[in-house]
Design a protein around this motif. Structure first.
Motif, PDB file in Angstrom:
ATOM      1  N   ILE A 126       8.675 -25.264  18.245  1.00  0.00           N
ATOM      2  CA  ILE A 126       9.718 -24.181  18.194  1.00  0.00           C
ATOM      3  C   ILE A 126      10.007 -23.679  16.873  1.00  0.00           C
ATOM      4  O   ILE A 126       9.724 -24.464  15.898  1.00  0.00           O
ATOM      5  N   ILE A 127      10.047 -22.542  16.776  1.00  0.00           N
ATOM      6  CA  ILE A 127      10.292 -21.931  15.629  1.00  0.00           C
ATOM      7  C   ILE A 127      11.686 -21.183  15.625  1.00  0.00           C
ATOM      8  O   ILE A 127      12.077 -20.327  16.586  1.00  0.00           O
ATOM      9  N   ILE A 128      12.683 -21.396  14.732  1.00  0.00           N
ATOM     10  CA  ILE A 128      14.044 -20.804  14.799  1.00  0.00           C
ATOM     11  C   ILE A 128      14.302 -19.964  13.455  1.00  0.00           C
ATOM     12  O   ILE A 128      13.482 -20.108  12.287  1.00  0.00           O
ATOM     13  N   SER A 129      14.266 -18.678  13.906  1.00  0.00           N
ATOM     14  CA  SER A 129      14.346 -17.550  12.785  1.00  0.00           C
ATOM     15  C   SER A 129      15.750 -16.959  12.589  1.00  0.00           C
ATOM     16  O   SER A 129      16.325 -16.517  13.394  1.00  0.00           O
ATOM     17  N   ALA A 130      15.711 -16.864  11.294  1.00  0.00           N
ATOM     18  CA  ALA A 130      17.119 -16.331  10.846  1.00  0.00           C
ATOM     19  C   ALA A 130      16.652 -14.652  10.482  1.00  0.00           C
ATOM     20  O   ALA A 130      16.188 -14.365   9.529  1.00  0.00           O
ATOM     21  N   ASN A 131      16.900 -13.767  11.685  1.00  0.00           N
ATOM     22  CA  ASN A 131      16.445 -12.480  11.647  1.00  0.00           C
ATOM     23  C   ASN A 131      17.618 -11.741  10.998  1.00  0.00           C
ATOM     24  O   ASN A 131      18.168 -10.987  11.588  1.00  0.00           O
ATOM     25  N   ARG A 132      17.626 -11.669   9.520  1.00  0.00           N
ATOM     26  CA  ARG A 132      18.706 -10.951   8.770  1.00  0.00           C
ATOM     27  C   ARG A 132      18.894  -9.663   8.999  1.00  0.00           C
ATOM     28  O   ARG A 132      20.142  -9.154   9.007  1.00  0.00           O
ATOM     29  N   GLU A 133      17.837  -8.963   9.012  1.00  0.00           N
ATOM     30  CA  GLU A 133      17.902  -7.498   8.956  1.00  0.00           C
ATOM     31  C   GLU A 133      18.426  -7.019  10.279  1.00  0.00           C
ATOM     32  O   GLU A 133      18.836  -5.821  10.540  1.00  0.00           O
ATOM     33  N   ILE A 134      18.471  -7.703  11.499  1.00  0.00           N
ATOM     34  CA  ILE A 134      19.231  -7.364  12.635  1.00  0.00           C
ATOM     35  C   ILE A 134      20.188  -8.196  13.028  1.00  0.00           C
ATOM     36  O   ILE A 134      20.518  -8.071  14.311  1.00  0.00           O
ATOM     37  N   ASP A 135      20.635  -9.169  12.226  1.00  0.00           N
ATOM     38  CA  ASP A 135      21.927  -9.989  12.364  1.00  0.00           C
ATOM     39  C   ASP A 135      21.530 -10.847  13.843  1.00  0.00           C
ATOM     40  O   ASP A 135      22.586 -11.286  14.218  1.00  0.00           O
ATOM     41  N   GLU A 136      20.548 -11.551  13.687  1.00  0.00           N
ATOM     42  CA  GLU A 136      20.040 -12.059  15.200  1.00  0.00           C
ATOM     43  C   GLU A 136      19.434 -13.477  14.856  1.00  0.00           C
ATOM     44  O   GLU A 136      18.475 -13.637  13.870  1.00  0.00           O
ATOM     45  N   ILE A 137      19.794 -14.603  15.465  1.00  0.00           N
ATOM     46  CA  ILE A 137      19.143 -15.957  15.347  1.00  0.00           C
ATOM     47  C   ILE A 137      18.482 -16.049  16.501  1.00  0.00           C
ATOM     48  O   ILE A 137      18.900 -15.917  17.796  1.00  0.00           O
ATOM     49  N   ALA A 138      17.133 -16.212  16.155  1.00  0.00           N
ATOM     50  CA  ALA A 138      16.286 -16.586  17.455  1.00  0.00           C
ATOM     51  C   ALA A 138      15.376 -17.476  17.344  1.00  0.00           C
ATOM     52  O   ALA A 138      14.928 -18.414  16.600  1.00  0.00           O
ATOM     53  N   MET A 139      15.077 -18.064  18.717  1.00  0.00           N
ATOM     54  CA  MET A 139      14.105 -19.168  19.058  1.00  0.00           C
ATOM     55  C   MET A 139      13.131 -18.868  19.498  1.00  0.00           C
ATOM     56  O   MET A 139      13.048 -18.286  20.705  1.00  0.00           O
ATOM     57  N   TYR A 140      11.930 -19.193  18.937  1.00  0.00           N
ATOM     58  CA  TYR A 140      10.772 -19.067  19.521  1.00  0.00           C
ATOM     59  C   TYR A 140       9.751 -20.215  20.098  1.00  0.00           C
ATOM     60  O   TYR A 140      10.016 -21.047  19.229  1.00  0.00           O
ATOM     61  N   THR A 141       9.639 -20.413  21.215  1.00  0.00           N
ATOM     62  CA  THR A 141       8.842 -21.398  21.852  1.00  0.00           C
ATOM     63  C   THR A 141       7.376 -20.823  21.924  1.00  0.00           C
ATOM     64  O   THR A 141       6.983 -20.003  22.746  1.00  0.00           O
ATOM     65  N   VAL A 142       6.401 -21.475  21.270  1.00  0.00           N
ATOM     66  CA  VAL A 142       5.116 -21.165  20.906  1.00  0.00           C
ATOM     67  C   VAL A 142       4.131 -22.202  21.604  1.00  0.00           C
ATOM     68  O   VAL A 142       4.246 -23.374  21.442  1.00  0.00           O
ATOM     69  N   THR A 143       3.513 -21.882  22.660  1.00  0.00           N
ATOM     70  CA  THR A 143       2.347 -22.502  23.058  1.00  0.00           C
ATOM     71  C   THR A 143       1.058 -21.859  23.080  1.00  0.00           C
ATOM     72  O   THR A 143       0.833 -20.798  22.980  1.00  0.00           O
ATOM     73  N   GLN A 144      -0.188 -22.825  23.305  1.00  0.00           N
ATOM     74  CA  GLN A 144      -1.588 -22.535  23.087  1.00  0.00           C
ATOM     75  C   GLN A 144      -1.932 -21.690  24.654  1.00  0.00           C
ATOM     76  O   GLN A 144      -1.665 -22.154  25.535  1.00  0.00           O
TER      77      GLN A 144
END
Length: 347
Positions: free
Chosen positions: A329-347
């Protein structure tokens, strides 16, 4: 990699992310650079509650070890031009269900700080971007690295009885980058003067140890064994809020650049490293130009580095990686678009 994105919140100028163990549950915090909320999420990305509504200006947050829901946070660092009133606060969950805040120490322009542990003792390390300010983009007074022994009980500290700091190193121009090393007792500090490793004292009779790893003017850096040869590489952004992403490899004397990304990425800012989808990867985000978020890994077959895009036009300020249920899981503070996003990454 396969990426599944979930927008878990909207927060104007979202910036800082930190893990928090809350009543035995793994959670995380997201706070704003400007005057706005600090939000507590569970590990599934569900908002639990608002920790505070203001003052914001949060560059760093760190849980106090072996506590439930007590952490430290910077307040009132709103930008490199508006951080003179910055300080580090102690935030504690009260028995009545409210979050209580007290001042640990006033520290103008404190940008990054952390708690290191060595031989059972805790130490605060705090890095100031600069030391004084008189006009816009005033960089005449370089920043410093401060340190202090941190008691187990922080209840004694408040606005009138603050933690006493000592200077570990001064003269660090644009002292921006910080990364805690895997050993938990040392850290990387990155500035225009280069990349340094700082180690907490061995005991109360010892001093902090500082060693320069590279003279490269660097905004942020992490240490990770990307090519899996047993030695960790430096993944670095240069210069301050720059556009160049490089990998430096250790030689007999210091570190030398062995890879420079051919694509320029304006305003590089988000950076973390770890084992993602079974391989060592570095996650990189930039706040200008295409504003993409991508993962870089070493390709043994070609002897170079390849990248995979995680998201586009998101403008990440900071990222945080954890594993849950065998998924990355990657959590990103996408500051430039005021968005908090969760990315589930799988192979």
């Amino acid at each position: 990699m396969n990426v599944e994105k979930k927008v878990i919140g909207h927060l104007e100028k979202c910036y800082s992310i930190a893990p928090l163990v809350y009543n035995g549950e793994n959670c995380f915090l997201v706070a704003a650079e400007k005057v706005n909320r600090c939000i507590l999420f569970d590990s599934d990305g569900n908002e639990k509650e608002t920790v505070w509504s203001e003052p914001g200006g949060v560059m760093s947050m760190v849980q106090v070890p072996n506590t439930s829901a007590q952490f430290l946070a910077t307040h009132k660092f709103y930008s490199p031009n508006d951080g003179a009133a910055a300080y580090i606060a102690i935030i504690t969950r009260g028995g009545n269900g409210t979050w209580q805040r007290r001042k640990l120490v006033d520290l103008p322009f404190v940008h990054r700080f952390d708690i290191l542990t060595r031989n059972g003792k805790r130490y605060l390390i705090a890095c100031t971007l600069k030391s004084a300010h008189a006009y816009k983009d005033d960089w005449r007074t370089p920043g410093k690295i401060y340190g202090a022994r941190l008691p187990d009980d922080l209840s004694m500290f408040d606005e009138h009885n603050q933690l006493q700091l000592s200077v570990i190193q001064d003269g660090l121009l644009r002292n921006h980058g910080y990364y805690r090393n895997d050993d938990g007792e040392s850290a990387l500090v990155s500035a225009a003067n280069g990349i340094f490793t700082v180690r907490a004292p061995e005991d109360e009779c010892s001093s902090w140890a500082l060693t320069q790893l590279s003279p490269l003017s660097t905004s942020d850096a992490v240490l990770l064994d990307l090519d899996e040869d047993g030695k960790k590489e430096l993944a670095a952004f240069s210069p301050f809020h720059g556009d160049t992403f490089s990998i430096l490899k250790e030689n007999d004397v210091s570190y030398e650049t062995t890879y420079t990304c051919p694509e320029k990425m304006p305003f590089l800012h988000a950076l973390c490293g770890g084992i993602i989808c079974g391989k060592p990867r570095v996650v990189v985000g930039h706040r200008g130009g295409k504003r993409n978020l991508a993962a870089y890994t070493y390709d043994v077959a070609t002897g170079s580095y390849t990248s995979e895009v995680i998201d586009v036009d998101c403008g990440s300020a900071n990222v945080f990686h954890f594993v849950k249920g065998g998924k990355d899981i990657i959590i990103s503070a996408n500051r430039e678009i005021d968005e908090i996003a969760m990315y589930t990454v799988t192979q």
